[in-house]
Write a protein that holds these residues in place. Structure first.
Motif, mmCIF file in Angstrom:
data_model
loop_
_atom_site.group_PDB
_atom_site.id
_atom_site.type_symbol
_atom_site.label_atom_id
_atom_site.label_comp_id
_atom_site.label_asym_id
_atom_site.label_seq_id
_atom_site.Cartn_x
_atom_site.Cartn_y
_atom_site.Cartn_z
ATOM 1 N N GLU A 173 5.344 -4.928 -5.822
ATOM 2 C CA GLU A 173 7.141 -4.910 -5.662
ATOM 3 C C GLU A 173 7.361 -6.404 -5.872
ATOM 4 N N CYS B 215 0.906 -1.168 0.025
ATOM 5 C CA CYS B 215 -0.180 0.140 -0.178
ATOM 6 C C CYS B 215 0.808 1.145 0.122
ATOM 7 N N GLN B 216 0.682 1.947 -1.055
ATOM 8 C CA GLN B 216 1.234 3.353 -1.148
ATOM 9 C C GLN B 216 1.074 4.497 -0.024
ATOM 10 N N GLU B 217 0.070 4.200 0.748
ATOM 11 C CA GLU B 217 -0.339 5.074 1.954
ATOM 12 C C GLU B 217 0.329 4.835 3.062
ATOM 13 N N THR C 114 -4.256 1.807 -3.828
ATOM 14 C CA THR C 114 -3.010 2.122 -3.602
ATOM 15 C C THR C 114 -2.169 1.059 -3.627
#
Length: 145
Positions: free
Chosen positions: A37, A11-13, A33
């Protein structure tokens, strides 16, 4: 046959991880989000693995059972900073100094670098925000005082 690289969805958040794609983060609830990876392929002896090879399966460790070695510390020449750092900077490590703009982070670090360099140590000053000219002007001001 080549192994398929392992991946994780992050999650990028909030930074939480999921083994598969989900539309909404199960931790912070943000939509869209999750980003895939790749997990680097590591050897069994690599201690940086995500899951412990000792059979822990990612379980928490008791700190009183984790070994730690005394590391050489470099005094900064600033008593209060050495106190906060537990006796100085750890040789071979990276220390991140952060805070609100304008509180004196760059000045503190440049003073520390000058103190260490004055003792004959090599110092590398890295900045992601200031230009070489800004750093030079501050260094001229600080080292002159």
């Amino acid at each position: 046959m080549a192994k398929k690289p392992k991946t994780v969805w992050v999650c990028q958040e909030c930074g939480s991880e999921s083994p598969k794609w989900i539309g909404r983060c199960s931790v912070c609830g943000a939509f869209g989000t999750m980003v895939e990876e790749k997990i680097p392929d590591t050897s069994e002896s690599d201690t940086r693995r995500r899951i412990s090879s000792s059979g822990g399966g990612g379980r928490p460790s008791r700190l009183n059972r984790v070994g730690s070695a005394d590391r050489e510390r470099i005094g900064t020449g600033i008593g209060e900073l050495d106190l906060v750092l537990g006796g100085g900077l750890v040789r071979g490590s990276l220390t991140l100094i952060s805070g609100e703009p304008g509180i004196g982070k760059s000045t503190l670090i440049l003073q520390t670098a000058a103190n260490i360099a004055a003792r004959g140590e090599n110092v590398l000053y890295v900045s992601g925000e200031e230009s070489e000219e800004q750093i030079k002007m501050r260094a001229d001001r600080i080292c002159r005082e």
